[in-house]
Design a protein around this motif. Sequence first.
Motif, PDB file in Angstrom:
ATOM      1  N   VAL A 157       0.841  -1.206   0.000  1.00  0.00           N
ATOM      2  CA  VAL A 157       0.000   0.000   0.000  1.00  0.00           C
ATOM      3  C   VAL A 157       0.872   1.251   0.000  1.00  0.00           C
ATOM      4  CG1 VAL A 157      -1.625   1.329   1.405  1.00  0.00           C
ATOM      5  CG2 VAL A 157      -1.993  -1.114   1.059  1.00  0.00           C
ATOM      6  N   ILE A 158       1.948   1.234   0.778  1.00  0.00           N
ATOM      7  CA  ILE A 158       2.858   2.384   0.806  1.00  0.00           C
ATOM      8  C   ILE A 158       3.474   2.621  -0.565  1.00  0.00           C
ATOM      9  CG2 ILE A 158       5.065   3.221   1.726  1.00  0.00           C
ATOM     10  CD1 ILE A 158       4.344   1.870   4.377  1.00  0.00           C
ATOM     11  N   GLU A 159       3.961   1.570  -1.197  1.00  0.00           N
ATOM     12  CA  GLU A 159       4.585   1.713  -2.519  1.00  0.00           C
ATOM     13  C   GLU A 159       3.583   2.230  -3.550  1.00  0.00           C
ATOM     14  OE1 GLU A 159       8.239  -1.423  -2.719  1.00  0.00           O
ATOM     15  OE2 GLU A 159       6.228  -2.283  -2.954  1.00  0.00           O
ATOM     16  N   LYS A 160       2.347   1.744  -3.484  1.00  0.00           N
ATOM     17  CA  LYS A 160       1.330   2.180  -4.451  1.00  0.00           C
ATOM     18  C   LYS A 160       0.976   3.653  -4.268  1.00  0.00           C
ATOM     19  CE  LYS A 160      -0.992  -2.254  -5.295  1.00  0.00           C
ATOM     20  NZ  LYS A 160      -2.253  -3.014  -5.116  1.00  0.00           N
ATOM     21  N   VAL A 161       0.791   4.077  -3.006  1.00  0.00           N
ATOM     22  CA  VAL A 161       0.368   5.461  -2.804  1.00  0.00           C
ATOM     23  C   VAL A 161       1.475   6.438  -3.166  1.00  0.00           C
ATOM     24  CG1 VAL A 161       1.017   5.825  -0.370  1.00  0.00           C
ATOM     25  CG2 VAL A 161      -1.027   6.912  -1.293  1.00  0.00           C
ATOM     26  N   MET A 162       2.731   6.086  -2.883  1.00  0.00           N
ATOM     27  CA  MET A 162       3.832   6.969  -3.232  1.00  0.00           C
ATOM     28  C   MET A 162       4.023   7.030  -4.750  1.00  0.00           C
ATOM     29  SD  MET A 162       4.460   8.087  -0.301  1.00  0.00           S
ATOM     30  CE  MET A 162       5.783   9.194  -0.803  1.00  0.00           C
ATOM     31  N   GLU A 163       3.810   5.902  -5.416  1.00  0.00           N
ATOM     32  CA  GLU A 163       3.900   5.886  -6.882  1.00  0.00           C
ATOM     33  C   GLU A 163       2.801   6.741  -7.494  1.00  0.00           C
ATOM     34  OE1 GLU A 163       3.885   2.673 -10.604  1.00  0.00           O
ATOM     35  OE2 GLU A 163       3.633   1.993  -8.540  1.00  0.00           O
ATOM     36  N   ARG A 164       1.583   6.642  -6.961  1.00  0.00           N
ATOM     37  CA  ARG A 164       0.481   7.451  -7.461  1.00  0.00           C
ATOM     38  C   ARG A 164       0.734   8.929  -7.247  1.00  0.00           C
ATOM     39  NH1 ARG A 164      -5.287   6.580  -5.617  1.00  0.00           N
ATOM     40  NH2 ARG A 164      -5.405   8.399  -6.960  1.00  0.00           N
ATOM     41  N   ALA A 165       1.255   9.271  -6.069  1.00  0.00           N
ATOM     42  CA  ALA A 165       1.538  10.683  -5.796  1.00  0.00           C
ATOM     43  C   ALA A 165       2.577  11.221  -6.771  1.00  0.00           C
ATOM     44  CB  ALA A 165       2.015  10.849  -4.362  1.00  0.00           C
ATOM     45  N   ASP A 166       3.612  10.444  -7.057  1.00  0.00           N
ATOM     46  CA  ASP A 166       4.639  10.863  -8.016  1.00  0.00           C
ATOM     47  C   ASP A 166       4.064  10.992  -9.416  1.00  0.00           C
ATOM     48  OD1 ASP A 166       6.532  10.968  -6.073  1.00  0.00           O
ATOM     49  OD2 ASP A 166       7.405   9.012  -6.511  1.00  0.00           O
ATOM     50  N   ASP A 167       3.233  10.041  -9.812  1.00  0.00           N
ATOM     51  CA  ASP A 167       2.627  10.093 -11.150  1.00  0.00           C
ATOM     52  C   ASP A 167       1.738  11.314 -11.296  1.00  0.00           C
ATOM     53  OD1 ASP A 167       3.891   7.811 -11.916  1.00  0.00           O
ATOM     54  OD2 ASP A 167       2.174   6.482 -11.638  1.00  0.00           O
ATOM     55  N   ASP A 168       0.955  11.618 -10.250  1.00  0.00           N
ATOM     56  CA  ASP A 168       0.068  12.778 -10.310  1.00  0.00           C
ATOM     57  C   ASP A 168       0.867  14.068 -10.435  1.00  0.00           C
ATOM     58  OD1 ASP A 168      -2.150  11.258 -10.187  1.00  0.00           O
ATOM     59  OD2 ASP A 168      -2.602  11.606  -8.088  1.00  0.00           O
ATOM     60  N   ASP A 169       2.025  14.126  -9.767  1.00  0.00           N
ATOM     61  CA  ASP A 169       2.841  15.321  -9.827  1.00  0.00           C
ATOM     62  C   ASP A 169       3.447  15.534 -11.212  1.00  0.00           C
ATOM     63  OD1 ASP A 169       2.307  15.790  -7.242  1.00  0.00           O
ATOM     64  OD2 ASP A 169       4.200  15.008  -6.449  1.00  0.00           O
ATOM     65  N   ARG A 170       3.595  14.446 -11.986  1.00  0.00           N
ATOM     66  CA  ARG A 170       4.247  14.546 -13.286  1.00  0.00           C
ATOM     67  C   ARG A 170       3.261  14.550 -14.443  1.00  0.00           C
ATOM     68  NH1 ARG A 170       7.672  10.492 -11.005  1.00  0.00           N
ATOM     69  NH2 ARG A 170       6.671   8.935 -12.321  1.00  0.00           N
ATOM     70  N   LEU A 171       1.952  14.709 -14.140  1.00  0.00           N
ATOM     71  CA  LEU A 171       0.973  14.691 -15.213  1.00  0.00           C
ATOM     72  C   LEU A 171       1.253  15.804 -16.221  1.00  0.00           C
ATOM     73  CD1 LEU A 171      -2.386  14.019 -13.343  1.00  0.00           C
ATOM     74  CD2 LEU A 171      -1.271  12.537 -15.008  1.00  0.00           C
ATOM     75  N   PRO A 172       1.287  15.488 -17.539  1.00  0.00           N
ATOM     76  CA  PRO A 172       1.531  16.521 -18.536  1.00  0.00           C
ATOM     77  C   PRO A 172       0.345  17.450 -18.690  1.00  0.00           C
ATOM     78  CG  PRO A 172       0.999  14.429 -19.596  1.00  0.00           C
ATOM     79  CD  PRO A 172       1.129  14.143 -18.125  1.00  0.00           C
TER      80      PRO A 172
END
Length: 276
Positions: free
Chosen positions: A249-264
């Motif tokens: 769960v930790i890995e998924k939420v941190m990955e999602r947060a990073d992906d959201d920050d890099r949205l074009p």
Amino acid sequence: MSDKKEPLLSTAASDTDLPPAYETATSTTPKRQLPPPPPLPLPTLISLRTKRVILASSSPRRRQIISYLGLPNVEIIPSDFAEDLPHSLQPFEYVLATATKKAESVYTREIVNEEKGEPALILAADTIVVNTQSGAILEKPRSEAHHLAMLKSLRDARDHKVYTAIVAMSPLSSARDPGYAIETAIEETNVRFDSEVTDDLILAYVRTREGVDKAGGYGMQGLGSILVEKIEGSYDNVIGLPLKTTLKVIEKVMERADDDDRLPSGGEGDGDEEDE
């Protein structure tokens, strides 16, 4: 020497011999502190070691289990959520909703903490025991009588389920609603009590007060294991925090947060959906 047998617990015991009250009792089982294992060299955990991480729980068992991930500066900030959702909810709905409310309660307070800054991760959990015979949701015992009845019902039913919901929240750098990423999971473990556990043994265990602060009224990692015949599933889930699921769960939420920050710009999730 007299052959007269004394009762299991003498009614003539002095006040100092009586077990502590439920309002003040904590586990009396001595806890042997073992050195923590070497930290896992995973990118997500390495990144979090220098950031603010909050465990929204006062449970010493969850604190110990989360320490295995090698996060050196985990803050313990219990939620102020009343945990009063109706037991008419299905068990998985109840436990997930409670854990989510805990996480949101701490997030709302700490996201505006000017002194420490916003946390990189908030982790909350909730554990319940469900009597498979009656369907009753069991949390912490409220009194000795309630505690005795709880454990006897688990013994008589033989089988019960332990559910733990894990909720992880991580704030986004962008201002997009709702302002955070969230991931959840529910772990289920089947536990069978020993049908030969006697009323005297249950009473003796209740008087130790080990199970006072535990859902279902017993501690699998301590004396409470004498009540259990077998478990099917995650052992640490019964203790209060399934570590493998928590890491995912930790890995998924941190990955999602990073992906959201890099949205074009103009990409999925840039806010255009709100006009549909």
